[in-house]
Design a protein around this motif. Structure first.
Motif, PDB file in Angstrom:
ATOM      1  N   LEU A   1     -94.081  70.309  29.045  1.00  7.63           N
ATOM      2  CA  LEU A   1     -94.722  70.841  29.480  1.00  7.63           C
ATOM      3  C   LEU A   1     -95.255  72.106  30.488  1.00  7.63           C
ATOM      4  N   SER A   2     -94.677  72.024  31.253  1.00  8.29           N
ATOM      5  CA  SER A   2     -95.370  72.757  32.741  1.00  8.29           C
ATOM      6  C   SER A   2     -95.603  74.448  32.188  1.00  8.29           C
ATOM      7  N   VAL A   3     -94.581  75.276  31.271  1.00  2.00           N
ATOM      8  CA  VAL A   3     -94.586  76.434  30.880  1.00  2.00           C
ATOM      9  C   VAL A   3     -95.593  76.807  31.347  1.00  2.00           C
ATOM     10  N   GLY A   4     -96.532  76.480  30.957  1.00  2.00           N
ATOM     11  CA  GLY A   4     -98.385  77.560  30.861  1.00  2.00           C
ATOM     12  C   GLY A   4     -99.049  77.742  32.594  1.00  2.00           C
ATOM     13  N   SER A   5     -98.810  76.568  32.543  1.00  2.00           N
ATOM     14  CA  SER A   5     -98.882  76.045  34.075  1.00  2.00           C
ATOM     15  C   SER A   5     -98.050  77.388  35.339  1.00  2.00           C
ATOM     16  N   VAL A   6     -96.991  77.234  35.219  1.00  2.00           N
ATOM     17  CA  VAL A   6     -96.498  77.721  35.791  1.00  2.00           C
ATOM     18  C   VAL A   6     -95.836  79.627  35.811  1.00  2.00           C
ATOM     19  N   ALA A   7     -96.383  79.960  35.136  1.00  2.00           N
ATOM     20  CA  ALA A   7     -96.886  81.585  34.353  1.00  2.00           C
ATOM     21  C   ALA A   7     -97.784  81.882  35.168  1.00  2.00           C
ATOM     22  N   GLY A   8     -99.178  80.995  34.661  1.00  2.00           N
ATOM     23  CA  GLY A   8    -100.201  81.568  35.588  1.00  2.00           C
ATOM     24  C   GLY A   8    -100.108  81.352  37.219  1.00  2.00           C
ATOM     25  N   THR A   9     -99.698  80.427  37.104  1.00  2.00           N
ATOM     26  CA  THR A   9     -98.724  80.364  38.961  1.00  2.00           C
ATOM     27  C   THR A   9     -97.765  81.773  39.124  1.00  2.00           C
ATOM     28  N   LEU A  10     -96.769  81.751  38.650  1.00  2.00           N
ATOM     29  CA  LEU A  10     -95.727  82.544  38.655  1.00  2.00           C
ATOM     30  C   LEU A  10     -96.501  84.461  38.390  1.00  2.00           C
ATOM     31  N   GLY A  11     -97.580  84.602  37.323  1.00  2.00           N
ATOM     32  CA  GLY A  11     -98.193  85.796  37.394  1.00  2.00           C
ATOM     33  C   GLY A  11     -98.995  85.542  38.978  1.00  2.00           C
ATOM     34  N   ALA A  12     -99.964  85.125  39.251  1.00  2.00           N
ATOM     35  CA  ALA A  12    -100.340  85.288  41.096  1.00  2.00           C
ATOM     36  C   ALA A  12     -99.803  85.259  41.838  1.00  2.00           C
ATOM     37  N   VAL A  13     -98.665  85.161  41.878  1.00  2.00           N
ATOM     38  CA  VAL A  13     -97.574  84.935  42.939  1.00  2.00           C
ATOM     39  C   VAL A  13     -97.338  86.534  42.877  1.00  2.00           C
ATOM     40  N   ALA A  14     -96.734  87.677  41.566  1.00  2.00           N
ATOM     41  CA  ALA A  14     -96.090  88.720  41.543  1.00  2.00           C
ATOM     42  C   ALA A  14     -97.915  89.587  42.032  1.00  2.00           C
TER      43      ALA A  14
ATOM     44  N   THR B   1    -105.938  85.589  36.706  1.00  2.00           N
ATOM     45  CA  THR B   1    -106.477  84.437  36.915  1.00  2.00           C
ATOM     46  C   THR B   1    -106.169  83.190  36.939  1.00  2.00           C
ATOM     47  N   THR B   2    -107.351  82.702  37.222  1.00  2.00           N
ATOM     48  CA  THR B   2    -107.522  81.185  37.765  1.00  2.00           C
ATOM     49  C   THR B   2    -107.229  80.090  36.741  1.00  2.00           C
ATOM     50  N   SER B   3    -107.323  80.879  35.037  1.00  4.04           N
ATOM     51  CA  SER B   3    -107.118  80.216  34.163  1.00  4.04           C
ATOM     52  C   SER B   3    -105.963  80.793  33.250  1.00  4.04           C
ATOM     53  N   ALA B   4    -104.664  81.763  33.731  1.00  6.59           N
ATOM     54  CA  ALA B   4    -103.737  82.120  33.298  1.00  6.59           C
ATOM     55  C   ALA B   4    -103.319  80.825  32.838  1.00  6.59           C
ATOM     56  N   GLY B   5    -102.697  81.658  31.487  1.00  6.59           N
ATOM     57  CA  GLY B   5    -101.658  80.039  31.209  1.00  6.59           C
ATOM     58  C   GLY B   5    -101.316  79.098  30.545  1.00  6.59           C
ATOM     59  N   THR B   6    -103.147  78.774  30.376  1.00  4.23           N
ATOM     60  CA  THR B   6    -103.778  77.573  29.641  1.00  4.23           C
ATOM     61  C   THR B   6    -103.646  77.852  28.766  1.00  4.23           C
ATOM     62  N   LEU B   7    -102.549  76.661  27.595  1.00  3.58           N
ATOM     63  CA  LEU B   7    -102.269  76.317  26.535  1.00  3.58           C
ATOM     64  C   LEU B   7    -100.811  77.182  25.701  1.00  3.58           C
ATOM     65  N   PHE B   8    -100.822  77.464  27.146  1.00  2.00           N
ATOM     66  CA  PHE B   8     -99.361  78.409  26.383  1.00  2.00           C
ATOM     67  C   PHE B   8     -98.508  77.872  25.716  1.00  2.00           C
ATOM     68  N   GLU B   9     -98.245  76.284  26.329  1.00  2.00           N
ATOM     69  CA  GLU B   9     -96.758  75.553  25.905  1.00  2.00           C
ATOM     70  C   GLU B   9     -97.674  74.713  24.801  1.00  2.00           C
ATOM     71  N   LEU B  10     -98.763  74.617  24.312  1.00  2.00           N
ATOM     72  CA  LEU B  10     -99.368  74.097  23.450  1.00  2.00           C
ATOM     73  C   LEU B  10     -98.931  75.207  21.763  1.00  2.00           C
TER      74      LEU B  10
END
Length: 408
Positions: free
Chosen positions: A90-103, A329-338
């Motif tokens: 269930l974490s892929v959306g949030s993790v994707a948002g964080t990793l994008g922010a890291v890059a 963005t802060t909202s990146a990855g929202t609902l990607f897991e769905l």
């Protein structure tokens, strides 16, 4: 005497026809879910094309559609193996948002070389996957709980990295991963991209050769194969499925680099899942965990590597998505897991584990992206879009369960 011979000959012919028919029915039933989804995909395209006066199937929109699908495609490729092994992430959306922010932070705030930033992001994805794998495999915590905790934690981490603001404007090399298209080879001023057509022909040729080789190998070892007429129909249908998007995109700007990267991942993971010990062990665990354990499969290690792979693919998805937006963005990855989970279920992955294919997940991702894209073109309010996507997910799971009941 002659009548007996004729009767025996007639009985043999009828038996052969019966066997032929049984093979056809078995082959169709085994692949019905994927064939149905391919037909459903084209039906969705036709319906939205009619509802949008042809805009949906325009070369520009179709190219955008495939670019929108790529991110979920990467996540779905990893999610298939996770679900096949009876887990969920269930974490892929949030993790994707964080990793994008890291890059993004590494390049925009610290002026890091984009390729080094990409490498660090991929390593971070592997670390996240290792973290999940450790708690799930060696500490026995259910994947649902571990990834649910990460989903919340990484949302907070994304806010910490971005400081609540959008990070944008990246080097061309990084943006091209999500925005770039293959250049023309011979006709620079032509109305079409010749490279895309050539690549489409290569993909179709490779598919036909691999399919025929697989058939020959099965025949060699006495295994059941599709009757040749059905095999030809199957090859033609899938060849058209491959070629049509390539031709349509060639009349816009060509095939995006992100699509080629996704194709490479699909090919590699399909090989891994079908022709390696690691892949066979995943399906064995999902099919019957106790039997796999008694057979000597190191279940903890396999589960660990499944989540490491999921973390790596999440990092790839985050890089492509961030490059396409040219912003984190802060909202990146929202609902990607769905979308990723729904793509797997729609593509034929069983919710109870043991069954699923990479190709099916990609078809499912295309279906989800097509629904999103078509509804957006029709200006359907976002609240109804969420409702429809939720309905599609529960319908896909219902089909899976109802199919299992019929088989049982």
């Amino acid at each position: 005497m002659s009548e007996n011979i004729e009767n025996l000959s007639l009985q043999k012919e009828m038996s052969d026809r019966k066997g032929y028919k049984e093979i056809m029915l078995t082959s169709i039933s085994q692949n019905l879910r994927q064939y149905t989804m391919i037909i459903a995909l084209f039906s969705i395209w036709v319906i939205f094309s009619l509802l949008t006066n042809g805009i949906f199937l325009s070369s520009r929109n179709l190219s955008n559609l495939f670019l929108q699908m790529v991110t979920i495609g990467f996540l779905a490729c990893g999610m298939v193996l996770v679900i096949v092994a009876t887990h969920i992430d269930l974490s892929v959306g949030s993790v994707a948002g964080t990793l994008g922010a890291v890059a993004a932070a590494l390049m925009s705030r610290h002026g890091m070389n984009p390729w080094l930033a990409i490498l660090i992001t991929l390593c971070c994805g592997i670390l996240v996957g290792s973290w999940h794998g450790y708690w799930i495999s060696y500490k026995g915590i259910p994947a649902f709980i571990v990834t649910l905790a990460s989903m919340t934690a990484f949302k907070g981490l994304t806010l910490a990295i971005t400081k609540g603001a959008t990070i944008g404007e990246f080097p061309v090399a990084f943006k091209s991963i999500g925005q770039g298209y293959v250049p023309t080879l011979f006709f620079e001023n032509a109305a079409y991209n010749d490279t895309s057509i050539i690549l489409g022909i290569i993909f179709v040729g490779a598919f036909i050769l691999i399919d025929l080789k697989k058939r020959n190998n099965r025949t060699k070892y006495g295994l059941e194969v599709l009757p040749m007429p059905l095999q030809v129909i199957r090859m033609v249908a899938l060849s058209v499925t491959i070629m049509v998007p390539c031709v349509i995109m060639s009349s816009y700007r060509g095939i995006p680099y992100a699509i080629l990267l996704l194709i490479a991942v699909v090919v590699v993971l399909t090989f891994v899942s079908q022709h390696t010990r690691f892949g066979r062990y995943i399906y064995a665990i999902g099919g019957n965990k106790e039997a796999a354990k008694l057979s000597g499969v190191n279940i903890k290690r396999i589960n660990f590597y499944i989540f490491v792979l999921m973390g790596l693919l999440t990092a790839v998805a985050s890089i492509v998505f961030t490059g396409r937006l040219n912003a984190a963005t802060t909202s990146a990855g929202t609902l990607f897991e769905l979308d990723a989970i729904a793509a797997c279920y729609i593509g034929g992955t069983s919710s109870t584990g043991g069954v699923g294919t990479i190709f099916g997940a990609i078809i499912g991702a295309l279906v989800m992206a097509s629904i999103d894209n078509g509804m957006s073109l029709m200006n359907i309010p976002i609240m109804y879009q969420y409702m429809i996507k939720g309905a599609v997910l529960i319908f896909a799971v219902w089909v899976d369960f109802s199919t299992k009941k019929k088989v049982a």
